[in-house]
Design an enzyme around this catalytic site. Sequence first.
Site, mmCIF file in Angstrom:
data_model
loop_
_atom_site.group_PDB
_atom_site.id
_atom_site.type_symbol
_atom_site.label_atom_id
_atom_site.label_comp_id
_atom_site.label_asym_id
_atom_site.label_seq_id
_atom_site.Cartn_x
_atom_site.Cartn_y
_atom_site.Cartn_z
ATOM 1 N N GLU A 159 11.932 1.324 105.492
ATOM 2 C CA GLU A 159 13.098 2.159 105.148
ATOM 3 C C GLU A 159 13.122 3.466 105.918
ATOM 4 O O GLU A 159 13.074 4.551 105.344
ATOM 5 C CB GLU A 159 13.116 2.447 103.647
ATOM 6 N N GLU A 163 11.230 -5.951 99.568
ATOM 7 C CA GLU A 163 11.223 -5.326 98.240
ATOM 8 C C GLU A 163 12.334 -5.959 97.421
ATOM 9 O O GLU A 163 13.450 -6.124 97.903
ATOM 10 C CB GLU A 163 11.427 -3.804 98.324
HETATM 11 C C1 GAL Z 1 12.247 1.867 98.006
HETATM 12 C C2 GAL Z 1 11.027 2.331 98.778
HETATM 13 C C3 GAL Z 1 9.800 2.247 97.909
HETATM 14 C C4 GAL Z 1 10.061 2.904 96.586
HETATM 15 C C5 GAL Z 1 11.219 2.257 95.905
HETATM 16 C C6 GAL Z 1 11.495 2.893 94.560
HETATM 17 O O1 GAL Z 1 13.396 2.276 98.639
HETATM 18 O O2 GAL Z 1 10.845 1.554 99.922
HETATM 19 O O3 GAL Z 1 8.720 2.864 98.544
HETATM 20 O O4 GAL Z 1 10.285 4.242 96.807
HETATM 21 O O5 GAL Z 1 12.350 2.430 96.743
HETATM 22 O O6 GAL Z 1 12.714 2.453 94.060
#
Ligand code: GAL
Length: 961
Positions: A446, A521
Amino acid sequence: MLTKIPFFKIFYFLILFLIISANSIAQLPNVSGSKREHISIDNDWRFALGHAYDVSKDFYYGTGGFSYLAKTGYGDGAASAEFDDRGWRKLDLPHDWAVEQSFSPKGSFSHGSKAIGRNFPEASVGWYRKTFAIPASDLGKHISIAFDGVFRNSIVWVNGHFLGTEPSGYHGFEYNISEYLNYGGNNVIAVRADVTMEEGWFYEGAGIYRHVWLNKTDQLHILPEGTFVTTTVKDNVAGVTATSAISNDSEKPRSFDITQTIIDDKGKALAAKNTTGVVLKPFAAKDIKSLLNVSNPKLWSLDMPCLYQLITTVEENGIVLDSYVTTFGIRTIRFDANEGFFLNGEHVKIQGTNNHQDHAGVGVALPDGLQEFRIRTLKGMGCNAYRCSHNPPTPELLDACDRLGMLVIDENRLMGTTSTQLNDLKRMITRDRNHPSIISWSIGNEEWAIEGNIKGARIAATMQAFAKSVDSTRYITAAISGGIGWGISTVIDVLGYNYVATKNTDEQHKKYPDQFSWGTEEGSTVASRGIYENDPDRHQLAAYDRKQNDFFYSLEQGWKHYASRPYLAGMFIWTGFDYRGEPTPFGWPSVGSYFGMVDACGFPKDDYYYLKSWWTKQTVVHILPHWNWQGKEGQEIRVCTYSNCDEVELLLNKKSLGKKTMEQNGHLEWQVKYQPGTLQAVGYNKGIKVGSDMVKTTLPPVQVKLSANRKAIRADKKDMAIITVEADDKNNLRVPTAQNEATFSITGPGKILGVGNGDPTSLEADKYVERIDLVHIDTLKEKFVDDLNPKAEVAEHYNDSKWQNAFMDTRDDEFGRKVKAIVYRAGFNMPADVAAATATFFSKNIGTVQNIFINGKEIGHQIKVADLNTDFKLDASLLHPGNNTLAIVATPLLKANIWASVNTDPGLIQLVYPPAPYKRKLFSGYAQVIVQSTGQPGTIVLKASSPGLKSSAFEITAAEK
Ligand code: GAL
C-alpha cells in the site's frame, strides 16, 4: 538380434547411473576440525535508557573534543570501553523496552500508545553494553558480531571503535571486529538504539529484540548468508543447485578444496561434490556452484515439511578450515493465471493470514518457542500461508514455518529504487532465500503515493526485476489498496489485492489474463474475543462476523469471493493474531487491534472456527455466543453456528429448535429466546450425527485454573511454556464472562516473561520489571587536611558552605607535594520511598587511598586506587529521604603527565526497586502467562490467586535435555 536403443535413452540411463553411484559414494563430511563457531551472546547484557537530545542523560557519548566519528577508538561516554555500567540493569536478550513502558494518550496510537517515540525523548533511546572475553588463541581468526535485528537506528561500538549505523529495525547486520579485539582479555560491545522515529504504522518495539551472535571462522571462510540452494524436481529426481560463496579475508592467496554434501533429515549423506584447487587472491570472494542430485526426494509440503541440509566444507592442505550448514527443502512452486497456486504440482488454495511480530506480554522480543506456538495456532484453523506484514521477520519465525509447513510471503519494508533501498531488498532475499516456506518476495505494501501511477509502475518494475536478479525462483508480489488497472498493478507478476470490496478482480483478470493474483489483505473484521454485544463506550465489539463498512467485506464475504474464483490463488486475512496498535475503529484508550482471528495471546475468536470449518477437513461444529445472559430471560439472542457439516440442529435445554442446511462457505443463524441451561449445536452429514458443540450457563467463578501448552521444558534459559489462566465455577465450567484479577508468583528455575489477556482496551502492564534509579553525585566540594582521619569534616551535617568546589587545582606533582589529604563532600537527594529500594554505592576512586562515609558512617576504609571501582551495599538504615551526605577523605590522585586527567567522579548510588507481583485481569474468562526457564533443572511452580477465588498452582519440569 540386438535391439537398437535410442541415444537419449542411453544418456538417461547414464545419468541415472551417475546419480546412483554418486549417491552411494556420498560420505558424511568431516567437519570436526572446522574453526567455525556460532556463539549466542544473548545473555548478560547491561541496559539503561538514555535520552534523545539531552547529552547529560545520554551518558555524554559524542561529547569529546574528537568524536567517535573523528578518530577510531574514540567512542566516549557510554560508547567507551571504560564506561562504568555497574549501575545499569542486567538482562538477557531478546529484549523490547517499549513493552515495559506505560501507556499514554500522547504515545503513537498506531504503535499501541506506549510512552515512547517523539513525545518521550527520555524513553526513546536505549543503551546496551556487554563485556565478553576473547581467548588469546583466537588471534588470527575472522571474528564478527551479528545482530539479527535491532529496533532501530542502532549504532554499535566495540572497545570504543565505531562499527556502523543501521537505520533499519528489521534487517540483520554483521560487523567484522577481528582487528578491534583484545585477545586474551575482555572486550566491550556498546549499542545505542533510537526509536524516536517510527518505521511502520503498527507496534514495532524497541531495542535488541532479536538474537545476537559472535561468529568465529578462519580468514578463509564461507560468507555469512553465502549459500544458496535451489531445487528442481523431474522424474522423481531432484536437481539441487548449491552455490557456496567463499571469501579469502587474509593477506595471502589461498588454494583450497570445497565439498558440498547433501544430508537428509536422518543425517545420512545423499550426494556430494568436490571442487578442488580453487584459488582466491587476498580479499577476493568466489561462488562455487554445483549440481547435485537426490533421487526419490521427500518433498517439502504442508503436511510433511521434510528438510535437507547442505554442508559446505572448506579444506586447505587436507585440513578442514570451515563448514557451514544450510537447511533447505526440495519442492516446486508454480502460479497459474487461471488456476492459482501449485505446490509440488498439486493445487493449494492459499488460506493465509497477515501477522505483525508482537505477542502479548513480550512485545516483539519473542522467545523462539513462541514463534512455534503462533505458527501452530494458525495452522490449527487451517491457515497454510503467512504474510510477514510489513517487514522482513525474525529468522526463527521462518525456521518455524519451514519446520511446521507454512507458506510465506516475505515482505520488504519501504518501496524505492535508490541503491540503499535496492540493497535492503537484496539483504532480505539473501538472508532468507534458502527457506522452502518462502514462495514469494513482496516488494511492498500500500504505497499510496505511487501505487496507482506511472512512478509506481516504474519503481515496481525495477524492484521486481532486481529481486529476480537475486533470486529467480520465487514470485514477486506487491500489495495494493487502490489504482487497480493503473500503476503497480500493470507490471507486477503476482498482483496482491488489499480488500476486494472496492475492486473488480474479474475485470483486472480479463484485462491482464496472464497475471497471477491473490488477496494480500482481506476479511478485515473487527471483534473483541468472547464479547457478543457492541459497547462503543467500553470499546467492545461483538464477535459476530460482519462487514466493517462499505470499504471492507466480512470474513465470509471475503472468503466466498476468493473461494469461488479459481484464478485467485487465495487470500491472506487481515490478521491472524491481534497486535498492538491500530485499534480500529477506536482510538485511545484502546491500544490493541481488533482484527485478529485469534487475540494477542492466541485465544481463538469465533471467526477462527468459521475458517476452521472451510479451511480444514476436520469436522467442525462451533456455537456462539456463550450462554450466560442472566437478566435477559425471554429475550432473543442471536445464535450462530460455524460448521462444515451438511446440516446443524440447535437444541435449547435438549429441545430441538430445528435443523438447518449449511451452505458451502457459509454459516447458520437462529434467534433464540434466552433460557439458562444448555444450548447445543449438533452437526449431521448425510443424516448421521458427526459432531457437536455446547455452551452452558455457568455459576459465578469460585476458583482459578491453570493449564499449559507444555508441562516439560528444557532447562536452557530459553525454552518456555504458555500458561492459560481461567476462572471456573463450582462445576468446573469455565466462566466465559469472568473478569477477575489474578496475581501470580513463581518459584523454582523459571521466571515470568510477561502476561496478557487479549483485551485491546487493557492498559495493564505486560511486564513487571525492577525499577532502577541512578543517583549521580557530581558537585563535590573539598578541603585540604593533614591526614586521612579528620572527624568533624565527615559528619553528616558539617557546615561546608565555605569550602571550595573540588578539583579546581591542577593535580600535578606540585599539588602532591603541597597537599597531604583532602576531604571531599557532596550532598545527594534520596526519594521518599528510598526504604523500599536496595541501595548500592558504586564507588570510583578519587584518591590513591580513600575512606568513604555516608551520613557520617564509614562504609569504606583504606580503599586503594588498585581496588578500582568498589561496590558497597548500603544498609537501609544508612539513607533517608531528602538530603544525604557523602564524604570521602583521600590522599590526592595525581596526573601521570600533563595531558592526562584524573578521575573526578566519586561514583553513583543505585536504587533498585523490586517489581510488583505479576497480575492480570481475565478478559472474557482468559489470561495468559509466559514462563521461561532460568537455566537450571528443577520444578517450576506458577501460582495464581484471586480475591474470593480458590487459588491454583501449576508445575512445569525444567530438564537438561
Ligand atoms: C491496511 C494496511 C494494514 C493495516 C490495515 C488496517 O490498509 O495495509 O497494514 O493498516 O489496513 O485496516
